[in-house]
Write an enzyme that holds these catalytic residues in place. Sequence first.
Site, PDB file in Angstrom:
ATOM      1  CB  SER A  51      -0.902   0.022   1.230  1.00 37.64           C
ATOM      2  OG  SER A  51      -0.127  -0.065   2.403  1.00 37.64           O
ATOM      3  CG  ASP A  52       1.316   5.884  -1.451  1.00 32.46           C
ATOM      4  OD1 ASP A  52       2.302   6.018  -0.684  1.00 32.46           O
ATOM      5  OD2 ASP A  52       1.078   6.685  -2.383  1.00 32.46           O
ATOM      6  CD1 TRP A  53       5.340   5.600   4.240  1.00 32.90           C
ATOM      7  CD2 TRP A  53       4.894   4.275   2.510  1.00 32.90           C
ATOM      8  NE1 TRP A  53       6.402   4.736   4.073  1.00 32.90           N
ATOM      9  CE2 TRP A  53       6.160   3.916   3.029  1.00 32.90           C
ATOM     10  CE3 TRP A  53       4.400   3.549   1.407  1.00 32.90           C
ATOM     11  CZ2 TRP A  53       6.930   2.879   2.492  1.00 32.90           C
ATOM     12  CZ3 TRP A  53       5.170   2.527   0.877  1.00 32.90           C
ATOM     13  CH2 TRP A  53       6.407   2.202   1.415  1.00 32.90           C
TER      14      TRP A  53
END
Length: 753
Positions: free
Chosen positions: A300-302
């Site tokens: 996932s992106d942050w």
Amino acid sequence: MTFRVAAMPLLLVAAAASAQVAAPPPPSQTPPDAGMPLLPAWTKPALRGAWNDIRLSPDARATALVAAMTRDEKQTLVFGYFGTDFPRLQYHAPADAHSGSAGYVPAIARLGIPAQHQTDAGVGVATQGGAPVKRERTALPSNLATAASWDVAIARAGGAMIGDEARRSGFNVMLAGGVDLLREPRNGRNFEYGGEDPLLAGTMVAEQVIGIQSNHIVSTIKHYAINDQETDRNAGNSVLDHSAARVSDLLAFQLAIERADPGSIMCSYNRVDSVYACENSWLLTEVLRSDWGFRGYVMSDWGATHSTVAAAKAGLDQDSGFPFDKEPYFGRPLRDALDHGAVPAARLDLMAHRILRALFAQGVFERPVSEQPIDYAAHAAVTRAGAEAGAVLLKNEHGLLPLAASAKRIAVIGGHADKGVLAGGGSSLVYPVGGNAVPGLQPTIWPGPILYYPSSPLDEIKRQAPGATVRYADGSDPAAAAALARDSDVVIVFATQWAGESFDVAMALDGNQDALIGAVGAANPNTVVVLETGGPVAMPWIDQVGAVLEAWYPGTAGGKAIANLLFGKANPSGRLPVTFARSIDQLPDPAQPHSGDVVYKEGATVGYKWFDAKGIAPLFPFGHGLSYTRFVSEGLQATTPGGVLTATFSVRNTGARAGASVPQLYVAPVAGGWEAPKRLAAFTKVALAPGARKAVTLTVDPRLLATWDEAHHRWHIAGGTYKVMLADSARDIRQTVTVTLPERTLPATWRAR
Ligand code: BGC
């Protein structure tokens, strides 16, 4: 990262407010308490097993290793920490994370599983803005500049260079590979991506990722998917018809993924069809796995994970960037979900398998990373070559460029050209050796700092014109700049647009630069404008200047590259990877990027396809770029043996200088029926000595001749006559032939290699 912004210009404020992460999680301890088991330290030599046998396939090794792992160990693998302290959330990064890094997944010493040290991003080894000590590294030109080279060798060499710096900085995962399609010229992150065409973007980004992974580290491809603006990026909902997505945004990802075989895909912040990308099973499982056969892992992106069970079931494999999610979803909540059977144990096994498989496939186990000396001189040559290859000569009246030896009085104006060249902002920012050449510009914190690489175009211009008087004005006073211009043989104006992550921009130069260029151009027609922009800008002054060179964000050797281009030591060979509109009125949606539902009603009619379909003449078309020499492309022939479209032609350098041409092949069914009058179907870059000629053969990927048939879940090529066009740009068709293609369908799983 998704931090709050303190002070920002213009359009930034609204976007940044929405870019803030949700309510902070409770203060963490050191090491952070995400409910993750803290694995006991292991002092004995790591247990060995079949997974150490390099003769086995990555899958077989991963299977053996997963079988040897405890549940706690598997969970360790699927949960990533931010690698940098974040005081606002009272967060201390784990002690073993590399300081200033984007991410960290702990090692599992008992089994010899290395820690995953993750670094941004596409132009080199970045340091997170909040880190007190910056890693000073080589920055490539922006990814859009690399796409503008249309040169796969340049993209690969650049990737290999930054991958080398990553591994020599102790990183084995690089968060590079941005391939979101340039639908919206005002997207603040366009400079991190590969432009508006799926074939060009997919090909160029893939080559960069191949280069990175040649260092036996993992690269991502990101941000999946339809993440085409920054406004409201944490919640915005991208609405795009699925058939249109398959031949536009998704096709760029598909081509990049199958060409590069990245270890990882990063799912994006936004929602797609109202479902967050990181829990969207259509994207993560149906399209990515079932149709495209992706074998790596999805991270996932942050701060982009919003659930445990939904995300796990939809296909998320690694939850990144604790503490930026609202909860540590793949920490304690995943343990609970496994306890209660809401997430089956087999799903955790699969997540662990995919991560380990990617690490094995890239050789991460066998070739551990560590801090090593870096050859900055050699790397400067790589980034300079990239900047030279990607710069696009947009206009050059009366051969104003290259600068003539007769130019004895040279004025250089604006753009901090006395100090350096501009970089894009946000998590991808690479700090240069020598530090920021223009410190103190606002914003100095996220998504800043605004940073200039210490490669001064003015110094290089002086070096290359020893017999000339070179004078500099900073451009803050247009009247003074015009007076200097009037008193000069030639004027070089440097003009900038700062763009970055978490905000969108106006399709314009920053501040008063349009007025400045207008005044200078009016004072002296021998005015050259050098642009350092994230993407396209309007040029209300275009008729008042003699030449325009688009240098994008040219990287840490940008000043030298620009001077080499201005003086003809390098011959411009870049071509636009994006249409430059005259004004925002020409765009599918002239209104500013907005929050909530972002409905892409132009569908797949993106960029030049939109301008073609609507019969609008842009300022500069996709594929456009001038040279200091001339080329003739001729003798086009096209054949379709076995339904495969192949074109042959030759390119000749008819001028007096060595240079490189970018022949482009466009295709279209005579009967119409596509989203646009034509599509880019193939391209190459041909370097030629004066007078030299080269025969070229290009083969067209059949998916570029197809439409997506959503009802039957397959590609469909209509039988009939097709135009095959050899072109110098989307608006400069040199020769057209026709071919007949039989009707054909291809399964969703069809791939080129
Ligand atoms: C960005 C990603 C980046 C990550 C880690 C996010 O804010 O969107 O591109 O890789 O941060 O720094």
